[in-house]
Write an enzyme that holds these catalytic residues in place. Structure first.
Site, short mmCIF file in Angstrom:
data_model
loop_
_atom_site.label_atom_id
_atom_site.label_comp_id
_atom_site.label_asym_id
_atom_site.label_seq_id
_atom_site.Cartn_x
_atom_site.Cartn_y
_atom_site.Cartn_z
N SER A 96 74.96 -13.65 75.53
CA SER A 96 74.20 -14.80 75.01
C SER A 96 73.88 -14.30 73.37
O SER A 96 73.64 -13.64 72.96
CB SER A 96 72.96 -14.90 75.68
OG SER A 96 72.91 -15.29 77.12
N SER A 98 72.56 -15.10 69.57
CA SER A 98 71.24 -15.34 68.98
C SER A 98 71.06 -16.73 68.70
O SER A 98 69.91 -17.46 68.94
CB SER A 98 71.21 -14.64 67.63
OG SER A 98 70.92 -13.23 67.86
N GLN A 119 65.16 -9.79 62.65
CA GLN A 119 65.44 -8.75 63.67
C GLN A 119 64.48 -7.72 63.84
O GLN A 119 64.13 -7.18 63.00
CB GLN A 119 66.82 -8.51 63.20
CG GLN A 119 67.80 -9.61 63.20
CD GLN A 119 69.21 -9.07 63.71
OE1 GLN A 119 69.38 -9.10 64.78
NE2 GLN A 119 70.26 -8.96 62.95
N ARG A 177 90.38 2.82 39.23
CA ARG A 177 89.26 3.03 40.13
C ARG A 177 87.98 2.98 39.25
O ARG A 177 87.59 3.64 38.29
CB ARG A 177 89.19 4.23 40.83
CG ARG A 177 88.07 4.51 41.82
CD ARG A 177 88.06 5.76 42.46
NE ARG A 177 89.39 5.80 43.36
CZ ARG A 177 89.30 5.62 44.74
NH1 ARG A 177 87.92 5.39 45.04
NH2 ARG A 177 90.07 5.70 45.55
#
Length: 419
Positions: A96, A98, A119, A177
């Site tokens: 199921s 939310s 939550q 980077r």
């Protein structure tokens, strides 16, 4: 919902009084990892309690709900001041979603216009997070808002182990980077809460849509029990970053077995006597100095304590009240009379009859020599024995939690000046 400072909530709700805003925590009984995880004790409170406390103290909700299919979860939810929606078997299955559960809740509660799905697995949620996020809907005109956290992580393509393809980066150029301070990072859902208008959930089957916005939470508050943290580590995070509420304002303390060791001394003249440790009376005075009202409880089955009631009152400055076989039925009217939630109450007991009160209270404790039933129900077990300093030990624990609460409220006031 009750609280000492309602001004922020009232400010944000001004002009929107006709819209019913509800908080909803989904807490199914089934858990594949940890049985009944949602009510497992974590850093002195059930996991569910951390988010319910934050929701209540935000002063933003017309109602706070827990949707569950389990009796024990329902009991805990109500003890923390929440209403309970008993979900149907159709939305209580492992598969199921939310959204299906929230849709069922909304169909059963047509008065709700905005729902904030919180939550239970996000125990470092603070009231200020909910206040600032709800502002985006109540004042800024968004249809949905969800919580995110910023991460500085470089992502690479997953490849098969057979060597048929090579990985490559998704969000960086390896030869260039960036340093952390030169890169804003990326936003990830942290699963703490999703706020949505009713029509969006019912018609589109989603909590994210329409004019959608995000609310960025700090990494230290983005704790997800389900995903990236285990129980002992979570407890340490909560002790440092969790929301401990506004602090206790009322404490009940049993006399026999807590303030005294339960023994009766017989004098040569035939008089009965009990002893009270000065450490414990000192602890009580510390609580009173910090505006915590202390009520001493004597049992109808303890005639010695009854005879000493006047002396106890004079010695400690506390009111003394008698309780029967079920202390809860006697102390409950006191809590209601003072317009308090149980999260604002501390309770110290030592035997099985105290279990209900120990379980309900926001902070609760037993001496080291308490009955096993009482110890299982309490949130804190003292190192010291009853009548030998246990009351002072618990008093210091209560004051520590109040100090944390005061510090958090001060920080929340600082944070609120930024929106």
């Amino acid at each position: 919902m009750k609280g000492a400072d309602m001004s922020i909530g009232k400010h944000l709700r001004s002009g929107n009084e006709k819209r019913h805003v509800a908080a909803l925590v989904l807490a199914r009984g089934g858990s594949k990892g940890i049985p009944l995880k949602n009510i497992k004790m974590l850093a002195g409170a059930p996991l569910l309690g951390w988010v319910l406390r934050a929701a209540a103290d935000s002063e933003m909700f017309d109602s706070v709900w827990v949707s569950t299919d389990h009796d024990e979860i329902e009991k805990v939810a109500k003890s923390w001041g929440a209403k309970v929606h008993r979900r149907s078997p159709q939305v209580s299955k492992d598969l199921s979603s939310s959204v299906e559960t929230i849709q069922e809740f909304l169909r059963h509660n047509p008065e709700v216009d905005i729902v904030c799905h919180i939550q239970a697995t996000s125990p470092c949620l603070h009231p200020s997070h909910l206040q600032q996020a709800l502002k985006k809907i109540l004042e800024d005109g968004y249809d949905s808002v969800f919580s995110v956290v910023r991460r500085h992580q470089f992502r690479w393509k997953e490849v098969k182990p057979d060597g048929s393809e090579y990985t490559h980066p998704f969000n960086l150029v390896p030869s260039k980077r960036p340093r952390r301070q030169d890169w804003d990072g990326e936003l990830y859902e942290n699963g703490s809460f999703y706020i949505s208008k009713r029509d969006l959930i019912l018609t589109e089957g989603s909590t994210q849509g329409g004019k959608v916005a995000y609310f960025e939470m700090e990494p230290e508050h983005s704790v997800d029990i389900d995903v990236d943290i285990d129980w002992p580590v979570a407890e340490q995070r909560i002790l440092r970053y969790g929301y401990f509420g506004r602090g206790v304002s009322l404490m009940f303390c049993k006399v026999s077995g807590c303030l005294t060791d339960g023994r009766i001394f017989l004098t040569a003249s035939g008089e009965d006597m009990v002893s009270i440790h000065t450490k414990d009376t000192t602890g009580i005075r510390k609580l009173q100095k910090d505006d915590v009202e202390v009520l001493l409880l004597t049992s109808s089955e303890d005639p010695v304590a009854q005879l000493l009631a006047d002396k106890l009152k004079k010695l400690t400055g506390c009111e003394v009240m008698q309780v029967g076989e079920d202390p809860l039925s006697d102390v409950l009217p006191v809590v209601k009379e003072r317009n308090l939630d149980w999260k604002d109450v501390a309770y110290m007991g030592n035997d099985t009859a105290d279990s209900s009160c120990l379980n309900l209270a926001g902070l609760s404790a037993v001496p080291a020599d308490a009955s096993p039933d009482a110890a299982n129900a309490a949130k804190y077990t003292c190192r010291l024995l009853g009548g030998a300093g246990a009351v002072r030990e618990f008093a210091e624990h209560v004051l520590l939690q109040k100090e944390k609460a005061k510090s958090q409220m001060k920080q929340d006031r600082i944070d609120r000046t930024n929106f």
